[in-house]
Motif scaffolding. Structure first.
Motif, PDB file in Angstrom:
ATOM      1  N   PHE A  27       0.798  -1.230   0.000  1.00 17.16           N
ATOM      2  CA  PHE A  27       0.000   0.000   0.000  1.00 17.16           C
ATOM      3  C   PHE A  27       0.829   1.279   0.000  1.00 17.16           C
ATOM      4  CE2 PHE A  27       0.309  -0.920   4.594  1.00 17.16           C
ATOM      5  CZ  PHE A  27       0.712   0.307   5.092  1.00 17.16           C
ATOM      6  N   ALA A  28       2.093   1.203   0.427  1.00 13.96           N
ATOM      7  CA  ALA A  28       2.904   2.417   0.483  1.00 13.96           C
ATOM      8  C   ALA A  28       3.873   2.545  -0.688  1.00 13.96           C
ATOM      9  CB  ALA A  28       3.688   2.469   1.796  1.00 13.96           C
ATOM     10  N   GLY A  29       4.142   1.441  -1.357  1.00 14.74           N
ATOM     11  CA  GLY A  29       5.097   1.457  -2.454  1.00 14.74           C
ATOM     12  C   GLY A  29       4.800   2.487  -3.536  1.00 14.74           C
ATOM     13  N   PRO A  30       3.558   2.594  -4.001  1.00 15.19           N
ATOM     14  CA  PRO A  30       3.276   3.562  -5.075  1.00 15.19           C
ATOM     15  C   PRO A  30       3.418   5.021  -4.636  1.00 15.19           C
ATOM     16  CG  PRO A  30       1.600   1.842  -4.990  1.00 15.19           C
ATOM     17  CD  PRO A  30       2.409   1.699  -3.744  1.00 15.19           C
ATOM     18  N   ILE A  31       3.420   5.291  -3.346  1.00 12.81           N
ATOM     19  CA  ILE A  31       3.494   6.681  -2.865  1.00 12.81           C
ATOM     20  C   ILE A  31       4.911   7.064  -2.463  1.00 12.81           C
ATOM     21  CG2 ILE A  31       2.594   8.352  -1.213  1.00 12.81           C
ATOM     22  CD1 ILE A  31       0.527   7.234  -3.184  1.00 12.81           C
ATOM     23  N   SER A  32       5.504   6.321  -1.550  1.00 18.77           N
ATOM     24  CA  SER A  32       6.829   6.683  -1.035  1.00 18.77           C
ATOM     25  C   SER A  32       7.930   5.719  -1.459  1.00 18.77           C
ATOM     26  CB  SER A  32       6.799   6.740   0.495  1.00 18.77           C
ATOM     27  OG  SER A  32       6.662   5.440   1.049  1.00 18.77           O
ATOM     28  N   GLY A  33       7.551   4.586  -2.036  1.00 19.47           N
ATOM     29  CA  GLY A  33       8.521   3.558  -2.349  1.00 19.47           C
ATOM     30  C   GLY A  33       8.664   2.553  -1.232  1.00 19.47           C
ATOM     31  N   ALA A  34       8.050   2.834  -0.079  1.00 15.69           N
ATOM     32  CA  ALA A  34       8.063   1.921   1.076  1.00 15.69           C
ATOM     33  C   ALA A  34       9.475   1.495   1.432  1.00 15.69           C
ATOM     34  CB  ALA A  34       7.171   0.700   0.818  1.00 15.69           C
ATOM     35  N   SER A  35      10.331   2.455   1.717  1.00 19.21           N
ATOM     36  CA  SER A  35      11.711   2.155   2.054  1.00 19.21           C
ATOM     37  C   SER A  35      11.810   1.501   3.427  1.00 19.21           C
ATOM     38  CB  SER A  35      12.565   3.423   2.018  1.00 19.21           C
ATOM     39  OG  SER A  35      13.859   3.186   2.483  1.00 19.21           O
ATOM     40  N   MET A  36      11.356   2.193   4.465  1.00 17.38           N
ATOM     41  CA  MET A  36      11.419   1.729   5.858  1.00 17.38           C
ATOM     42  C   MET A  36      12.855   1.526   6.331  1.00 17.38           C
ATOM     43  SD  MET A  36       8.399  -1.172   5.747  1.00 17.38           S
ATOM     44  CE  MET A  36       8.774  -1.679   4.064  1.00 17.38           C
ATOM     45  N   ASN A  37      13.815   1.948   5.522  1.00 19.01           N
ATOM     46  CA  ASN A  37      15.203   1.580   5.761  1.00 19.01           C
ATOM     47  C   ASN A  37      16.132   2.610   5.114  1.00 19.01           C
ATOM     48  OD1 ASN A  37      17.750   0.392   5.828  1.00 19.01           O
ATOM     49  ND2 ASN A  37      17.027  -1.628   5.222  1.00 19.01           N
ATOM     50  N   PRO A  38      16.822   3.434   5.905  1.00 15.47           N
ATOM     51  CA  PRO A  38      17.732   4.416   5.310  1.00 15.47           C
ATOM     52  C   PRO A  38      18.774   3.797   4.394  1.00 15.47           C
ATOM     53  CG  PRO A  38      17.392   4.898   7.635  1.00 15.47           C
ATOM     54  CD  PRO A  38      16.755   3.570   7.384  1.00 15.47           C
ATOM     55  N   ALA A  39      19.283   2.615   4.736  1.00 13.44           N
ATOM     56  CA  ALA A  39      20.297   1.968   3.902  1.00 13.44           C
ATOM     57  C   ALA A  39      19.726   1.599   2.537  1.00 13.44           C
ATOM     58  CB  ALA A  39      20.845   0.727   4.599  1.00 13.44           C
ATOM     59  N   ARG A  40      18.454   1.171   2.499  1.00 13.42           N
ATOM     60  CA  ARG A  40      17.817   0.799   1.235  1.00 13.42           C
ATOM     61  C   ARG A  40      17.758   1.984   0.288  1.00 13.42           C
ATOM     62  NH1 ARG A  40      15.563   1.039  -2.973  1.00 13.42           N
ATOM     63  NH2 ARG A  40      13.622   0.114  -3.685  1.00 13.42           N
ATOM     64  N   THR A  41      17.594   3.202   0.832  1.00  9.26           N
ATOM     65  CA  THR A  41      17.506   4.403   0.003  1.00  9.26           C
ATOM     66  C   THR A  41      18.879   4.996  -0.294  1.00  9.26           C
ATOM     67  OG1 THR A  41      15.298   4.953   0.841  1.00  9.26           O
ATOM     68  CG2 THR A  41      16.604   6.759  -0.067  1.00  9.26           C
ATOM     69  N   ILE A  42      19.751   5.020   0.703  1.00  7.18           N
ATOM     70  CA  ILE A  42      21.057   5.666   0.547  1.00  7.18           C
ATOM     71  C   ILE A  42      21.925   4.945  -0.483  1.00  7.18           C
ATOM     72  CG2 ILE A  42      23.232   6.187   1.725  1.00  7.18           C
ATOM     73  CD1 ILE A  42      21.567   6.746   4.251  1.00  7.18           C
ATOM     74  N   GLY A  43      21.931   3.621  -0.472  1.00 13.06           N
ATOM     75  CA  GLY A  43      22.757   2.860  -1.409  1.00 13.06           C
ATOM     76  C   GLY A  43      22.471   3.201  -2.865  1.00 13.06           C
ATOM     77  N   PRO A  44      21.229   2.995  -3.336  1.00  9.54           N
ATOM     78  CA  PRO A  44      20.912   3.351  -4.723  1.00  9.54           C
ATOM     79  C   PRO A  44      21.105   4.835  -5.023  1.00  9.54           C
ATOM     80  CG  PRO A  44      19.244   1.885  -3.819  1.00  9.54           C
ATOM     81  CD  PRO A  44      20.123   2.283  -2.677  1.00  9.54           C
ATOM     82  N   ALA A  45      20.814   5.704  -4.036  1.00 12.59           N
ATOM     83  CA  ALA A  45      20.969   7.143  -4.269  1.00 12.59           C
ATOM     84  C   ALA A  45      22.423   7.496  -4.551  1.00 12.59           C
ATOM     85  CB  ALA A  45      20.454   7.925  -3.060  1.00 12.59           C
ATOM     86  N   MET A  46      23.358   6.930  -3.800  1.00  6.21           N
ATOM     87  CA  MET A  46      24.769   7.225  -4.003  1.00  6.21           C
ATOM     88  C   MET A  46      25.268   6.654  -5.330  1.00  6.21           C
ATOM     89  SD  MET A  46      26.680   6.983  -0.299  1.00  6.21           S
ATOM     90  CE  MET A  46      26.466   5.208  -0.173  1.00  6.21           C
ATOM     91  N   VAL A  47      24.860   5.450  -5.655  1.00  9.12           N
ATOM     92  CA  VAL A  47      25.347   4.797  -6.869  1.00  9.12           C
ATOM     93  C   VAL A  47      24.776   5.443  -8.123  1.00  9.12           C
ATOM     94  CG1 VAL A  47      25.306   2.629  -8.177  1.00  9.12           C
ATOM     95  CG2 VAL A  47      25.782   2.611  -5.725  1.00  9.12           C
TER      96      VAL A  47
END
Length: 290
Positions: A219-239
């Motif tokens: 339910f949250a994926g289409p809105i925020s991406g449903a990260s729930m995890n800073p590492a999940r977001t930071i890794g792809p963002a840096m790369v």
């Protein structure tokens, strides 16, 4: 990811070992069933270990490998779905994330606790259920695992904007912030219940945490991406060099995880008499210690 060292017991650990593994990563330390202070005893034992011990290095390696495989599987589902015009489908992506969390919890939960998530590690530390001095090493290992997985995916699928497998708000930043707070609160509340309370069914910890991640992504994926995890977001963002709204995925999950952990502490069952609880002079302190 799931996100205190959420342990599970694929190797024949007893119920009390399983419920404590996510919290302390203590593996096969036997505790008496129903012992309310088992978490504090395990934490004391963990805190007294030297930082550069073989056991601690094994925990860090387990967090790196676990986070790598979690992020690789989940983000690969996103990348492949975009590259192949939706063959994986959105429900397929949700299932992939949930299953990835579940299998990695059962794989390394008895070693490191299977945090895979800096927000989870930080939340357990605030509750006194994880050593503060180990938090930086755990967080670094989790970000390293996520970054390595993101590099692998970029080499496989390229770094085109249309194939971005990170998380960015689809609406306003505030909307995604609130949503990330709620779903991480939900996740941490479940983790605290199944992984730190020795009255829970320890063997189901991985299943419960994985199912919670699956539901949140649905339910949250289409809105925020449903990260729930800073590492999940930071890794792809840096790369991939895309940092849009990255603060949302740090503040939201961290604050949500801390709130979720403390919320469960407030309702954690205790059989202590009222006079013993009130004698501490602090309801929050008694909730943490019970």
């Amino acid at each position: 990811m799931a996100g205190g060292e959420h342990g599970a017991g694929a190797n024949g650990l007893q119920d009390q070992d399983l419920t404590g593994a996510l919290e302390e990563g203590r593996g096969g330390v036997n505790q008496p069933a129903g012992c309310e202070n088992s978490g504090e005893q395990a934490l004391s034992s963990t805190s007294n270990q030297p930082m550069l011990s073989v056991q601690f290095v094994q925990k860090i390696l387990a967090e790196i490998f676990g986070t790598y495989f979690l992020i690789f599987a989940g983000c690969a589902a996103v990348a492949v779905n975009k590259r192949t015009a939706g063959t994986v489908t959105f429900p397929g992506i949700c299932i992939t994330w949930g299953l990835a969390v579940m299998v990695m919890v059962y794989s390394v939960g008895h070693i490191s606790g299977a945090h895979f998530n800096p927000a989870v590690t930080f939340a357990f530390a605030t509750c006194g259920r994880f050593p503060w001095r180990q938090v930086p090493a755990y967080a670094a290992a989790q970000v390293l695992g996520s970054t390595a997985a993101s590099i692998t995916l970029r080499l496989l699928f390229g770094g085109e904007p249309e194939h971005f497998f990170g998380t960015v708000p689809s609406g306003s930043d505030v909307q995604s912030l609130v949503l990330e707070f709620i779903i991480t609160f939900y996740l941490m509340f479940v983790v605290s219940g199944v992984a730190t309370d020795n009255r829970a069914i320890g063997e189901l910890a991985g299943l419960a945490v994985g199912a919670t991640v699956l539901l949140n992504v649905l339910f949250a994926g289409p809105i925020s991406g449903a990260s729930m995890n800073p590492a999940r977001t930071i890794g792809p963002a840096m790369v991939l060099g895309r940092y849009t709204g990255i603060w949302v995925y740090i503040i939201g999950p961290v604050s949500g995880a801390v709130s979720g952990a403390w919320a469960y502490n407030l309702i954690r069952f205790t059989n202590k008499p009222l006079r013993e609880i009130t004698r501490t002079g602090s309801f929050l302190r008694s909730a943490r210690m019970s």
